[in-house]
Design a protein around this motif. Structure first.
Motif, PDB file in Angstrom:
ATOM      1  N   ASP A   1      17.398  65.529  62.650  1.00 28.77           N
ATOM      2  CA  ASP A   1      17.243  66.406  63.417  1.00 28.77           C
ATOM      3  C   ASP A   1      17.172  67.885  62.861  1.00 28.77           C
ATOM      4  OD1 ASP A   1      18.105  68.162  65.527  1.00 28.77           O
ATOM      5  OD2 ASP A   1      20.137  67.453  65.850  1.00 28.77           O
ATOM      6  N   ILE A   2      15.481  68.243  63.109  1.00 24.95           N
ATOM      7  CA  ILE A   2      14.614  69.674  62.696  1.00 24.95           C
ATOM      8  C   ILE A   2      15.488  71.074  63.865  1.00 24.95           C
ATOM      9  CG2 ILE A   2      12.209  70.427  62.935  1.00 24.95           C
ATOM     10  CD1 ILE A   2      11.462  68.381  62.398  1.00 24.95           C
ATOM     11  N   GLY A   3      15.871  70.180  65.228  1.00 18.33           N
ATOM     12  CA  GLY A   3      16.650  71.320  65.796  1.00 18.33           C
ATOM     13  C   GLY A   3      18.008  72.226  65.131  1.00 18.33           C
ATOM     14  N   ARG A   4      17.954  71.129  64.648  1.00 19.97           N
ATOM     15  CA  ARG A   4      19.849  71.049  64.119  1.00 19.97           C
ATOM     16  C   ARG A   4      19.807  72.324  62.672  1.00 19.97           C
ATOM     17  NH1 ARG A   4      25.082  70.305  64.890  1.00 19.97           N
ATOM     18  NH2 ARG A   4      26.317  71.503  63.073  1.00 19.97           N
ATOM     19  N   LEU A   5      18.662  71.721  62.054  1.00 14.57           N
ATOM     20  CA  LEU A   5      18.484  72.383  60.691  1.00 14.57           C
ATOM     21  C   LEU A   5      18.072  73.792  61.052  1.00 14.57           C
ATOM     22  CD1 LEU A   5      18.472  73.133  57.472  1.00 14.57           C
ATOM     23  CD2 LEU A   5      16.123  71.489  57.675  1.00 14.57           C
ATOM     24  N   ALA A   6      16.876  74.030  62.065  1.00 16.36           N
ATOM     25  CA  ALA A   6      16.474  75.443  62.288  1.00 16.36           C
ATOM     26  C   ALA A   6      17.481  76.143  62.627  1.00 16.36           C
ATOM     27  CB  ALA A   6      15.431  75.228  63.353  1.00 16.36           C
ATOM     28  N   ARG A   7      18.272  75.994  64.068  1.00 21.97           N
ATOM     29  CA  ARG A   7      19.361  76.569  63.833  1.00 21.97           C
ATOM     30  C   ARG A   7      20.409  77.442  62.818  1.00 21.97           C
ATOM     31  NH1 ARG A   7      19.507  72.790  67.553  1.00 21.97           N
ATOM     32  NH2 ARG A   7      21.742  71.968  67.729  1.00 21.97           N
ATOM     33  N   GLU A   8      20.461  76.414  61.828  1.00 19.91           N
ATOM     34  CA  GLU A   8      21.619  76.443  60.470  1.00 19.91           C
ATOM     35  C   GLU A   8      20.559  77.582  59.719  1.00 19.91           C
ATOM     36  OE1 GLU A   8      23.027  72.687  58.468  1.00 19.91           O
ATOM     37  OE2 GLU A   8      23.729  72.441  60.464  1.00 19.91           O
ATOM     38  N   VAL A   9      19.858  77.413  59.538  1.00 18.13           N
ATOM     39  CA  VAL A   9      19.300  78.690  59.045  1.00 18.13           C
ATOM     40  C   VAL A   9      19.366  80.125  60.096  1.00 18.13           C
ATOM     41  CG1 VAL A   9      18.425  77.653  57.695  1.00 18.13           C
ATOM     42  CG2 VAL A   9      16.814  78.248  59.406  1.00 18.13           C
ATOM     43  N   GLY A  10      19.495  79.955  61.816  1.00 21.46           N
ATOM     44  CA  GLY A  10      19.318  81.322  62.062  1.00 21.46           C
ATOM     45  C   GLY A  10      18.302  81.285  63.535  1.00 21.46           C
ATOM     46  N   ALA A  11      17.694  80.461  63.533  1.00 15.68           N
ATOM     47  CA  ALA A  11      16.698  80.458  64.481  1.00 15.68           C
ATOM     48  C   ALA A  11      16.927  79.933  65.769  1.00 15.68           C
ATOM     49  CB  ALA A  11      15.461  79.353  64.141  1.00 15.68           C
ATOM     50  N   ASP A  12      16.994  80.605  66.870  1.00 20.04           N
ATOM     51  CA  ASP A  12      16.931  80.518  68.531  1.00 20.04           C
ATOM     52  C   ASP A  12      16.752  78.622  68.778  1.00 20.04           C
ATOM     53  OD1 ASP A  12      18.092  81.176  70.690  1.00 20.04           O
ATOM     54  OD2 ASP A  12      15.781  81.198  71.526  1.00 20.04           O
ATOM     55  N   SER A  13      17.665  78.404  69.108  1.00 16.69           N
ATOM     56  CA  SER A  13      17.050  76.393  69.293  1.00 16.69           C
ATOM     57  C   SER A  13      15.121  77.113  70.443  1.00 16.69           C
ATOM     58  CB  SER A  13      17.789  76.011  70.302  1.00 16.69           C
ATOM     59  OG  SER A  13      17.747  74.536  70.505  1.00 16.69           O
ATOM     60  N   GLN A  14      16.021  77.441  72.495  1.00 10.75           N
ATOM     61  CA  GLN A  14      14.753  77.463  72.981  1.00 10.75           C
ATOM     62  C   GLN A  14      13.298  78.269  72.334  1.00 10.75           C
ATOM     63  OE1 GLN A  14      16.458  79.621  76.698  1.00 10.75           O
ATOM     64  NE2 GLN A  14      16.903  77.417  76.825  1.00 10.75           N
ATOM     65  N   THR A  15      13.597  79.644  71.669  1.00  2.16           N
ATOM     66  CA  THR A  15      12.263  80.103  71.242  1.00  2.16           C
ATOM     67  C   THR A  15      11.443  79.427  69.469  1.00  2.16           C
ATOM     68  OG1 THR A  15      13.629  81.735  71.114  1.00  2.16           O
ATOM     69  CG2 THR A  15      11.739  81.891  69.848  1.00  2.16           C
ATOM     70  N   PHE A  16      12.731  78.347  69.174  1.00  4.24           N
ATOM     71  CA  PHE A  16      12.263  77.128  68.393  1.00  4.24           C
ATOM     72  C   PHE A  16      11.730  76.311  69.052  1.00  4.24           C
ATOM     73  CE2 PHE A  16      12.436  73.450  65.624  1.00  4.24           C
ATOM     74  CZ  PHE A  16      11.809  73.938  64.304  1.00  4.24           C
ATOM     75  N   ASP A  17      11.747  75.785  69.990  1.00  2.72           N
ATOM     76  CA  ASP A  17      11.123  74.627  70.852  1.00  2.72           C
ATOM     77  C   ASP A  17      10.351  74.706  71.457  1.00  2.72           C
ATOM     78  OD1 ASP A  17      13.979  72.274  69.944  1.00  2.72           O
ATOM     79  OD2 ASP A  17      14.700  73.194  72.054  1.00  2.72           O
ATOM     80  N   ALA A  18      10.152  76.311  71.313  1.00  2.00           N
ATOM     81  CA  ALA A  18       8.692  76.614  72.589  1.00  2.00           C
ATOM     82  C   ALA A  18       7.795  76.195  70.785  1.00  2.00           C
ATOM     83  CB  ALA A  18       8.461  77.342  73.274  1.00  2.00           C
ATOM     84  N   CYS A  19       8.136  77.061  70.297  1.00  2.00           N
ATOM     85  CA  CYS A  19       7.193  77.456  69.079  1.00  2.00           C
ATOM     86  C   CYS A  19       6.300  75.837  68.638  1.00  2.00           C
ATOM     87  CB  CYS A  19       8.006  78.269  67.863  1.00  2.00           C
ATOM     88  SG  CYS A  19       6.754  78.549  66.427  1.00  2.00           S
ATOM     89  N   MET A  20       7.312  75.269  68.417  1.00  2.00           N
ATOM     90  CA  MET A  20       7.182  73.649  68.170  1.00  2.00           C
ATOM     91  C   MET A  20       5.708  73.328  68.813  1.00  2.00           C
ATOM     92  SD  MET A  20       7.736  73.016  65.231  1.00  2.00           S
ATOM     93  CE  MET A  20       7.795  71.251  64.298  1.00  2.00           C
ATOM     94  N   ALA A  21       6.233  73.260  70.213  1.00  2.00           N
ATOM     95  CA  ALA A  21       5.096  72.474  71.174  1.00  2.00           C
ATOM     96  C   ALA A  21       4.067  73.170  71.403  1.00  2.00           C
ATOM     97  CB  ALA A  21       6.174  72.675  72.537  1.00  2.00           C
ATOM     98  N   SER A  22       3.704  74.853  71.223  1.00  2.00           N
ATOM     99  CA  SER A  22       2.445  75.559  71.116  1.00  2.00           C
ATOM    100  C   SER A  22       1.479  75.343  69.576  1.00  2.00           C
ATOM    101  CB  SER A  22       3.331  76.598  70.626  1.00  2.00           C
ATOM    102  OG  SER A  22       3.434  77.825  69.299  1.00  2.00           O
ATOM    103  N   GLY A  23       1.968  74.618  68.958  1.00  2.00           N
ATOM    104  CA  GLY A  23       1.599  74.168  67.637  1.00  2.00           C
ATOM    105  C   GLY A  23      -0.091  75.279  66.958  1.00  2.00           C
ATOM    106  N   LYS A  24       0.898  76.214  67.023  1.00  2.00           N
ATOM    107  CA  LYS A  24       0.695  77.632  66.822  1.00  2.00           C
ATOM    108  C   LYS A  24      -0.473  78.384  65.276  1.00  2.00           C
ATOM    109  CE  LYS A  24       2.967  81.712  67.454  1.00  2.00           C
ATOM    110  NZ  LYS A  24       3.729  82.384  68.664  1.00  2.00           N
ATOM    111  N   TYR A  25       0.695  77.162  64.448  1.00  2.00           N
ATOM    112  CA  TYR A  25       0.213  77.358  63.161  1.00  2.00           C
ATOM    113  C   TYR A  25      -0.324  76.232  62.478  1.00  2.00           C
ATOM    114  CZ  TYR A  25       3.626  81.577  63.485  1.00  2.00           C
ATOM    115  OH  TYR A  25       3.995  82.604  63.884  1.00  2.00           O
ATOM    116  N   LYS A  26      -0.769  75.735  63.063  1.00  2.00           N
ATOM    117  CA  LYS A  26      -1.529  74.537  62.538  1.00  2.00           C
ATOM    118  C   LYS A  26      -2.840  75.053  61.932  1.00  2.00           C
ATOM    119  CE  LYS A  26      -0.587  70.786  65.891  1.00  2.00           C
ATOM    120  NZ  LYS A  26      -1.232  70.052  66.726  1.00  2.00           N
ATOM    121  N   GLN A  27      -3.430  75.608  61.976  1.00  2.00           N
ATOM    122  CA  GLN A  27      -4.453  76.388  61.543  1.00  2.00           C
ATOM    123  C   GLN A  27      -3.768  77.942  60.277  1.00  2.00           C
ATOM    124  OE1 GLN A  27      -7.866  75.940  62.601  1.00  2.00           O
ATOM    125  NE2 GLN A  27      -8.546  76.767  60.236  1.00  2.00           N
ATOM    126  N   LYS A  28      -3.117  77.544  60.433  1.00  2.00           N
ATOM    127  CA  LYS A  28      -3.198  78.803  59.555  1.00  2.00           C
ATOM    128  C   LYS A  28      -2.518  77.585  58.254  1.00  2.00           C
ATOM    129  CE  LYS A  28       0.784  82.032  57.750  1.00  2.00           C
ATOM    130  NZ  LYS A  28       1.982  82.154  57.800  1.00  2.00           N
TER     131      LYS A  28
END
Length: 268
Positions: free
Chosen positions: A176-203
């Protein structure tokens, strides 16, 4: 012929019987209403209770996990994830793969060095997900970047540390990646949207290209940098702290020697 006095008890008795029957029906109706209300409200109540329980567990986990990474600033330094003081004399630039068992074994070495160096050494993360650990390794790297964006630099380091603890490694990942993200302080919906965007592939690809240009061929690989003059030494593999300290010693000795060309990075 019966007298009226004889009929009176019969009338009273019937009235009492009807009253008792009405009372019984009322009680039955009340019980039915209560049961129906419970049936309608129980799922929502259970869901609310479970949600509150999960939120409490996540909050407790966050405190415990982040406390292990107190040397990390909450803020990235010019887009870089750095553990320790930003103006340290030396930087351990580690190219790492979150699904690499050797990286997992090595992970505590630079952490301990930074925590014991009194501000003279810091540690910078660079992604280098290996092809044979993908797609999980690349997904983990992207998740770490999303966490960094949403919850900050300290959360980034907490996320990577916990990934190494929880993953079965070699591309198997965590449940459960989402659960780990929440456990370190990331908002669930914002995290899911970021993952869906693929915005960091180039970085992530840029960091891999940078590592390859500096001689990285596998993970972990650590480029030890003297921040006073930019000189670098590449240390390959899950080496002990002694190897990193020896590289630092060599860089100090080189300060009094004629400068050699630094390792050239690919132009971005």
């Amino acid at each position: 012929m019966p007298s009226s006095n004889n009929r009176l008890p019969l009338t009273v008795g019937l009235s009492a019987l009807f009253a008792v029957a009405a009372l019984g029906a009322s009680v039955m109706y009340t019980e039915h209403a209560i049961n129906q209300a419970i049936a309608e409200q129980l799922p929502a109540g259970v869901a609310a209770a479970l949600d509150a329980k999960e939120q409490a567990e996540v909050a407790a986990a966050k405190l415990q996990i982040l406390s292990q990474w107190s040397a990390a600033s909450d803020i990235e330094v010019k887009g870089r994830n750095i553990y320790g003081k930003a103006d340290a004399e030396f930087t351990l630039v580690e190219f790492s793969d979150l699904e690499c068992p050797f990286c997992k074994r090595f992970h505590d070495t630079p952490k301990s060095l930074v925590e014991q160096a009194g501000g003279k050494i810091n540690w910078e993360w660079q992604h280098y997900p290996l092809q044979f650990h993908n797609p999980t390794a690349a997904k983990a790297a992207h998740a770490a970047e999303c966490v960094s964006e949403i919850a900050g630099n300290q959360a980034f380091w907490a996320f990577t540390g916990q990934w190494f603890e929880r993953s079965a490694m070699n591309g198997q990942g965590i449940d459960d990646i989402g659960r780990l993200a929440r456990e370190v302080g990331a908002d669930s919906q914002t995290f899911d949207a970021c993952m869906a965007s693929g915005k960091y592939k180039q970085k992530i690809q840029d960091q891999m290209d940078r590592g390859t240009a500096m001689g990285v061929t596998g993970t972990p690989a650590t480029v030890v940098v003297d921040n006073t003059n930019g000189q670098k030494i590449l240390v390959k593999g899950a080496q002990p702290a002694k190897a990193l300290l020896q590289a630092i010693g060599q860089l100090v000795e080189q300060r009094n020697q004629p400068a050699s060309p630094p390792i050239q990075e690919k132009a971005e």
